[in-house]
Design a protein around this motif. Structure first.
Motif, PDB file in Angstrom:
ATOM      1  N   ILE A 161       3.022   4.441   5.447  1.00 26.31           N
ATOM      2  CA  ILE A 161       2.598   4.834   4.096  1.00 26.31           C
ATOM      3  C   ILE A 161       3.877   5.069   3.310  1.00 26.31           C
ATOM      4  O   ILE A 161       4.629   6.004   3.600  1.00 26.31           O
ATOM      5  N   ASP A 163       6.372   4.664  -0.511  1.00 30.93           N
ATOM      6  CA  ASP A 163       6.423   4.661  -1.975  1.00 30.93           C
ATOM      7  C   ASP A 163       7.847   4.366  -2.442  1.00 30.93           C
ATOM      8  O   ASP A 163       8.615   5.290  -2.703  1.00 30.93           O
ATOM      9  N   ARG A 179       1.132   0.242   3.897  1.00 36.16           N
ATOM     10  CA  ARG A 179       0.389   0.592   2.687  1.00 36.16           C
ATOM     11  C   ARG A 179       1.341   1.219   1.670  1.00 36.16           C
ATOM     12  O   ARG A 179       2.169   2.063   2.022  1.00 36.16           O
ATOM     13  N   VAL A 181       1.925   3.391  -1.821  1.00 39.71           N
ATOM     14  CA  VAL A 181       1.336   4.352  -2.752  1.00 39.71           C
ATOM     15  C   VAL A 181       1.340   3.759  -4.166  1.00 39.71           C
ATOM     16  O   VAL A 181       2.337   3.198  -4.614  1.00 39.71           O
ATOM     17  N   ASP A 184      -1.788   0.225  -2.829  1.00 35.61           N
ATOM     18  CA  ASP A 184      -2.785   0.163  -1.763  1.00 35.61           C
ATOM     19  C   ASP A 184      -3.522   1.480  -1.561  1.00 35.61           C
ATOM     20  O   ASP A 184      -4.563   1.509  -0.898  1.00 35.61           O
ATOM     21  N   THR A 185      -2.964   2.569  -2.079  1.00 36.67           N
ATOM     22  CA  THR A 185      -3.565   3.887  -1.924  1.00 36.67           C
ATOM     23  C   THR A 185      -3.132   4.776  -3.086  1.00 36.67           C
ATOM     24  O   THR A 185      -2.107   4.508  -3.725  1.00 36.67           O
ATOM     25  N   HIS A 186      -3.900   5.834  -3.351  1.00 37.78           N
ATOM     26  CA  HIS A 186      -3.582   6.702  -4.485  1.00 37.78           C
ATOM     27  C   HIS A 186      -2.438   7.668  -4.178  1.00 37.78           C
ATOM     28  O   HIS A 186      -1.717   8.083  -5.083  1.00 37.78           O
ATOM     29  N   GLN A 190      -4.109  11.192   0.683  1.00 37.45           N
ATOM     30  CA  GLN A 190      -5.317  10.383   0.892  1.00 37.45           C
ATOM     31  C   GLN A 190      -5.086   9.316   1.956  1.00 37.45           C
ATOM     32  O   GLN A 190      -5.952   9.047   2.789  1.00 37.45           O
ATOM     33  N   ALA A 191      -3.897   8.690   1.915  1.00 34.28           N
ATOM     34  CA  ALA A 191      -3.602   7.621   2.878  1.00 34.28           C
ATOM     35  C   ALA A 191      -3.520   8.158   4.300  1.00 34.28           C
ATOM     36  O   ALA A 191      -3.924   7.484   5.256  1.00 34.28           O
ATOM     37  N   ALA A 194      -7.019   8.650   5.567  1.00 37.24           N
ATOM     38  CA  ALA A 194      -7.600   7.347   5.900  1.00 37.24           C
ATOM     39  C   ALA A 194      -6.992   6.778   7.176  1.00 37.24           C
ATOM     40  O   ALA A 194      -7.687   6.154   7.993  1.00 37.24           O
ATOM     41  N   THR A 213       1.034  17.056   2.029  1.00 36.30           N
ATOM     42  CA  THR A 213       1.480  15.952   2.889  1.00 36.30           C
ATOM     43  C   THR A 213       2.027  16.481   4.204  1.00 36.30           C
ATOM     44  O   THR A 213       1.758  15.924   5.274  1.00 36.30           O
TER      45      THR A 213
END
Length: 355
Positions: A161, A163, A179, A181, A184-186, A190-191, A194, A213
């Motif tokens: 995950i 960014d 993924r 930020v 692919d994810t907010h 949240q990621a 998931a 986090t």
């Protein structure tokens, strides 16, 4: 400025092996090489130039350039595959851009001159492993090397995950899901939630930015997963303090106990120039969460941790920053002056004399 000129400038960055490219209004592009910022001989940039660069980068990420944009992180790829991590920001009402060069290949521990003990640390069945250090000192590169080691040696489902996404992985023995930020994810929180439903063995979180986090990473490690992340801290003690300090005072004792239970290791990095000034070497502190250090974390005796790191060099292959600096000085790779510039202790020379 047009797309061809932009890609040519960025191509020069790869050719000259610089680490960063700066685009700011009323200045020519700057390049950072071997730690030094170098002013190019190109024309000064106009507001239209930096706006074009920002728009081009954001369009590649499926985003629009909004009039009220203040700062945003993104990635950018050249047609030949060269990649950059990008920070777009406003300064004096104009857009500015700093682009970090992402090396095209993921180096091995040996190629990056990292301690071999990282292989043993990475093989932990579960828990939390943190890679720390100031910005631009090799955290992302080191973390990519660790993940690629697992990719080549273990049959894992690895979820990252980030960014933004920096290094691109190709699944080998492991399956890697990456993924980003904002695309692919907010968000990280949240990621992470998931990811726990995606059959993970390993989860990599690009950065621990807030208590939510951090808490999600702790929970993932507590439920039997191996979790990697980074922090902008300079050593094991400051890393532990930073993690605990993100929580309210009435929660900190519980967080301390949780961290003591699931922490596997911290790996803290600084880059230092060699004697010739031609190359940068990583100086690495390695702390493994032994039973003794675990007790220090539980009981808040953090000031004792560095002593146990240094005493654990032979048995656990741990090392303090000073121990590594002394070793590099003894090999003639770096100067004492350079070592002193990043050492946090006052008696580095004495350590060199009696080691």
């Amino acid at each position: 400025m047009d797309a061809k000129v932009l890609d040519k400038i960025l191509g020069i960055a790869f050719e000259k092996r610089v680490s960063d490219v700066h685009f700011e209004v009323d200045n020519p592009p700057f390049f950072r090489g071997r730690g030094q910022l170098i002013r190019s001989k190109l024309p000064s940039l106009t507001p239209g130039d930096t706006e074009f660069i920002s728009k081009t980068i954001l369009e590649q990420n499926g985003r629009a350039l909004f009039a009220d944009l203040k700062e945003v992180d993104a990635a950018y790829a050249l047609p030949d595959g060269g990649r950059f991590r990008v920070s777009i920001f406003r300064q004096r009402r104009h857009l500015g851009v700093v682009m970090r060069v992402i090396p095209p290949n993921i180096g091995s521990f040996k190629e990056l001159q990292l301690p071999p003990v990282l292989a043993d640390i990475a093989k932990a069945p579960n828990g939390l492993i943190l890679v720390t250090g100031p910005t631009g000192n090799g955290k992302s590169t080191t973390l990519a090397s660790i993940l690629e080691f697992l990719n080549e040696t273990q049959s894992y489902n690895i979820i990252t995950i980030e960014d933004p996404i920096e290094f691109l992985f190709t699944s080998k023995k492991s399956c890697i899901i990456q993924r980003e930020v904002g695309i692919d994810t907010h968000g990280f929180d949240q990621a992470l939630k998931a990811a726990l439903r995606m059959d993970p063995d390993v989860i990599m979180v690009g950065e621990m930015r807030d208590a939510e986090t951090i808490d999600a990473c702790l929970k993932a490690a507590e439920t039997g997963h191996l979790v990697f992340s980074t922090l902008h801290t300079q050593g094991a003690v400051s890393t532990i303090n930073r993690l605990i300090g993100n929580f309210p005072p009435d929660s900190q004792e519980i967080v301390r106990q949780r961290l003591a239970d699931i922490l596997v290791a911290t790996v803290s990095l600084r880059l230092i120039k060699d004697k010739a000034g031609e190359s940068l070497y990583p100086v690495v502190e390695v702390m493994r969460n032994t039973t003794t250090i675990q007790a220090c974390i539980r009981e808040g005796r953090l000031e004792e941790i560095e002593k146990y790191i240094e005493n654990g060099q032979s048995e656990y292959h741990m090392q303090s920053m000073d121990q590594h600096l002394v070793a590099l000085c003894k090999k003639g790779i770096i100067s004492m002056e350079a070592a002193k510039s990043i050492s946090r202790s006052m008696d580095l020379e004495r350590k060199l004399m009696f080691t």
